[in-house]
Design a protein around this motif. Structure first.
Motif, mmCIF file in Angstrom:
data_model
loop_
_atom_site.group_PDB
_atom_site.id
_atom_site.type_symbol
_atom_site.label_atom_id
_atom_site.label_comp_id
_atom_site.label_asym_id
_atom_site.label_seq_id
_atom_site.Cartn_x
_atom_site.Cartn_y
_atom_site.Cartn_z
ATOM 1 N N VAL A 528 33.039 46.677 46.050
ATOM 2 C CA VAL A 528 33.678 47.653 46.935
ATOM 3 C C VAL A 528 33.583 49.042 46.314
ATOM 4 N N PRO A 529 33.129 50.033 47.075
ATOM 5 C CA PRO A 529 33.017 51.399 46.529
ATOM 6 C C PRO A 529 34.336 51.911 45.962
ATOM 7 N N LYS A 530 34.252 52.547 44.815
ATOM 8 C CA LYS A 530 35.370 53.216 44.144
ATOM 9 C C LYS A 530 36.443 52.254 43.630
ATOM 10 N N LEU A 531 36.130 50.963 43.596
ATOM 11 C CA LEU A 531 37.088 50.011 43.030
ATOM 12 C C LEU A 531 36.627 49.680 41.610
ATOM 13 N N GLY A 532 37.292 50.282 40.626
ATOM 14 C CA GLY A 532 36.882 50.141 39.241
ATOM 15 C C GLY A 532 37.476 48.931 38.545
ATOM 16 N N LYS A 533 37.162 48.818 37.256
ATOM 17 C CA LYS A 533 37.608 47.664 36.472
ATOM 18 C C LYS A 533 39.127 47.596 36.363
ATOM 19 N N LYS A 534 39.776 48.760 36.244
ATOM 20 C CA LYS A 534 41.239 48.767 36.098
ATOM 21 C C LYS A 534 41.903 48.264 37.372
ATOM 22 N N ALA A 535 41.445 48.739 38.529
ATOM 23 C CA ALA A 535 42.013 48.294 39.799
ATOM 24 C C ALA A 535 41.777 46.802 39.990
ATOM 25 N N PHE A 536 40.580 46.326 39.627
ATOM 26 C CA PHE A 536 40.280 44.893 39.745
ATOM 27 C C PHE A 536 41.205 44.077 38.857
ATOM 28 N N GLN A 537 41.403 44.551 37.634
ATOM 29 C CA GLN A 537 42.287 43.831 36.709
ATOM 30 C C GLN A 537 43.696 43.705 37.270
ATOM 31 N N GLN A 538 44.217 44.811 37.848
ATOM 32 C CA GLN A 538 45.582 44.799 38.366
ATOM 33 C C GLN A 538 45.718 43.932 39.613
ATOM 34 N N ALA A 539 44.686 43.922 40.466
ATOM 35 C CA ALA A 539 44.802 43.305 41.793
ATOM 36 C C ALA A 539 44.345 41.861 41.870
ATOM 37 N N ALA A 540 43.348 41.498 41.091
ATOM 38 C CA ALA A 540 42.629 40.234 41.307
ATOM 39 C C ALA A 540 43.541 39.014 41.375
#
Length: 721
Positions: A528-540
């Motif tokens: 997904v555009p603009k979804l970085g590693k930090k956001a993935f870590q928090q959300a997944a």
């Protein structure tokens, strides 16, 4: 970085270990979200829950603001070249913003006052001489050298008066005096109100008095609102003689001097003209802030169980938005919330086309296999409920109904979000859809509405909206992440509350999903555009893919722990397919026999993470709401005219406030269980015993049909928790 002494202060105030505070603060400062820390960093924080973490975060923010203000004040006073070591130490030791402002008060630039005018006339040395209270010279004799017609000091009496004004302001600016008088006012003052209106909402406040130290928050907010509406006049009554005694003890010196009379008069002037009006405003503001904090807390306490009400799964629902002249709007939605049909019927006045409406609804119920009807509780809801109950009696199939709160439905229906979701429907039909969906899945539907509009609290419109919005947003975030979100079906509104995502990324996710189809794995989210590693870590960990390629993607096991999960399964001869098919057997028992700590050490994770992992592997895709009592559905209706004292009902708690709980017993008007009648034991707040959504047994005590009030009790009816 927060200083160590403040870490210790947080530890002491919140009853947490210093190591817990240090770890939690570090994680927060690194940009981790509260839900992520609470769920996936238990080893680091000692298993602090989301409530503890939010309390810590709020207090941390206050203390940092306090430290910032201390630095600003010290620099400001230093810039005036008036900073002493004692003053600096006092500012640094201050524990509240009020104390810092008290210490800064003498150095603040003020608007022109009587004291500043007197200083301009050169009378400050005379004021300081009077404050010494030494010698036997009369005040007029000491003032004679300061007489100067050019400066506007025509007589010795003028000089004495000017000096007295300076002394009064000096006394008023004294931090120790203000602190003691403020504390005394909070402890002993009485709030009094008066009004010419002896009936109506504010009748009890027409001649009312209550100690400031004991007045509950909801009465403070009622008085505040009455003042704003011009109905009430309120004031604080204090013990003036006791306050004068404080001033005399603080400013008068022992021995005799004619100057004492000047200082005594200045002290009384300071109290009446400067200190009391200022402190009364401060105390009233303090009371209001305290009441608002309590009201926000109550709102949050109510919102959580409302959002976490169990969904009505697998049922086709018919939503009915009641109305009179314009007719009742109807929407039929399938078990997934997809709109199947809409209609408008007119069973209520003035049309009263009851039979025609019954025929249309019977056809819809038969055509779409409707099994439950959701009725909005707004205008014309009583007549609509009677109509639906009559309709159900004529059906040859089992159908039940439930009254659903309309709070915020009109706001949502007229919003841009609703227009994008249902461009083919008008506002009223969107409301009918929302009402049906609220019954099917309260959380998924209510997240589309501003939490302040949901209507489960007290005086929410009188709250500081930013603070209320922040608190309620935190509750919604916690609820959404506790339940988990289906990545491939969730609305933009639901995704926006997932930890680490927010509005912008939620829109990107939905747009990507619409263009590329369903996500096969959690890992695919990284595309997904603009979804970085930090956001993935928090959300997944909070996202679910029920029919995905990896069975672990349908659990709350975080991708960072997949390797550990596979080791756990291998340790007991199991596979990921066993997870998918629910074939793990007695994994919990086998693990206990093997040893939790031993298994955790071999797998390379902490015990809390291991325990959570096992629960998730045993129940992939589980919804924590399913373990709660289901909502109460009805098939018949009663009215207030049918109620008699002594009757016993089962009802649903709709709202919890400081003074009691409102319970829906199926007669359109909620009844009040006063806090004194909730249970046999002593409770400080109703939330200790009941919460929104609870099914409780109540007995009717009194019915006031004229005022539409029902008094209920829960005592002695097996409601203890």
């Amino acid at each position: 970085m927060i200083p160590v002494d403040l870490m210790k202060q947080l530890s002491a105030e919140l009853g947490l270990r210093l190591s817990q505070v240090e770890s939690a603060v570090g994680l927060i400062d690194e940009g981790n979200t509260i839900p992520f820390i609470a769920r996936y960093r238990k080893e680091a924080t000692g298993s602090l829950n989301d409530t503890q973490l939010r309390d810590l975060s709020e207090r941390l923010e206050y203390l940092r603001s306090l430290e910032k203000r201390k630095a600003e004040v010290i620099e400001a006073v230093r810039g005036l070249e008036k900073l002493t070591p004692e003053l600096e130490a006092g500012i640094l030791a201050a524990e509240t913003l009020a104390r810092v402002e008290d210490l800064y008060r003498p150095y603040k630039q003020k608007r022109r006052t009587r004291a500043s005018a007197a200083r301009e006339k050169g009378l400050e040395p005379l004021a300081l001489r009077f404050l010494e209270q030494a010698g036997a010279a009369l005040p007029e004799a000491l003032a004679a050298p300061f007489v100067n017609a050019e400066h506007g000091v025509d007589t010795a009496e003028d000089a004495v008066a000017g000096a007295r004004d300076i002394i009064a302001e000096m006394i008023s600016d004294d931090a120790e005096i203000r602190g003691e008088l403020r504390e005394r006012m909070l402890r002993t003052a009485v709030l009094k109100t008066s009004s010419e209106e002896t009936e109506g909402v504010y009748a009890m406040y027409c001649d009312y008095a209550e100690a400031v130290a004991k007045i509950p928050g909801h009465r403070i907010l009622a008085v505040d609102r009455g003042e704003r509406e011009g109905v009430l006049k309120a004031s604080l009554e204090t013990e003036r003689e006791a306050e004068i005694s404080v001033l005399r003890r603080r400013v008068l010196k022992k021995g005799f001097s004619p100057s004492i009379d000047v200082v005594r008069a200045a002290a009384e002037d300071a109290l009446d003209r400067l200190i009391r009006p200022s402190l009364e405003r401060e105390v009233r503001a303090c009371l209001t802030e305290r009441a608002q904090e309590q009201a926000i807390k109550v709102f949050a306490l109510n919102l959580r169980p409302l959002l976490m009400q169990p969904p009505v799964r697998g049922k086709v629902a018919l939503g009915l938005d009641p109305a009179y002249r314009t007719g009742c709007k109807i929407a039929v939605v399938d078990a997934t919330g997809r709109v199947l049909d809409t209609a408008v019927v007119y069973p209520t006045p003035p049309q009263n086309k009851t039979e025609e409406a019954k025929a249309k609804l019977k056809a819809l119920i038969e055509m779409h296999d409707v099994s439950v009807i959701a009725i909005g509780n707004g205008t014309a809801s009583k007549e609509s409920e009677i109509f639906v109950a009559g309709l159900i009696r004529e059906l040859d199939r089992p159908v039940s109904y439930m009254m659903v709160s309309e709070a915020g439905a009109s706001v949502y229906s007229a919003s841009k979000l609703a227009a994008e979701e249902f461009p083919q429907y008008d506002v009223s039909l969107r409301s009918a859809v929302s009402i049906a969906r609220r019954l099917q899945d309260p959380l998924a539907e209510l997240v589309k509405i501003d939490p302040k509009s949901i209507g489960v609290g007290q005086y929410q419109h009188d709250m500081p909206q930013n603070k209320l919005g922040s608190a309620l947003g935190g509750v919604v975030e916690d609820c959404v992440n506790t339940v988990g979100v289906d990545l491939n079906t969730a609305s933009f509104s639901l995704l926006a509350y997932v930890a680490g995502i927010g509005n912008a990324l939620a829109k990107n996710i939905v747009a990507y999903r619409e263009e590329n189809g369903a996500f096969p794995t959690r890992k695919a989210l990284m595309e997904v555009p603009k979804l970085g590693k930090k956001a993935f870590q928090q959300a997944a960990g909070f996202l679910r893919i029920p029919e995905g390629e990896n069975p672990l993607d349908n659990t709350a096991v975080h991708p960072e722990s997949y390797a550990a999960a596979k080791k756990l399964l291998k340790l007991f001869g199991l596979t990921e397919d066993d997870v998918k098919h629910g074939a793990l057997g007695d994994l919990r028992g086998r693990l206990a026999e093997y040893g939790l700590q031993r298994a955790a050490d071999e797998i390379g994770i902490g015990v809390p993470t291991l325990e959570d992992m096992v629960e998730e592997l045993l129940k992939p895709g589980r919804d924590p709401r399913d373990s709660l009592p289901p909502p109460m559905l009805r098939t018949d209706v009663m009215g207030m005219e049918d109620l008699k004292p002594g009757m016993i009902f089962e009802g649903t708690v709709r709202n919890v406030v400081d003074f009691g709980a409102f319970v829906d017993i199926g007669v359109h008007q909620d009844g009040l269980v006063h806090i004194s009648r909730i249970c046999n034991r002593f409770i400080r707040h109703p939330s200790e015993a009941v919460r929104v959504g609870d099914i409780v047994t109540v007995q009717v005590l009194e019915v006031d049909r004229k005022r539409k009030r029902i008094s209920l009790t829960m005592r002695g009816l097996s409601n203890e928790r």
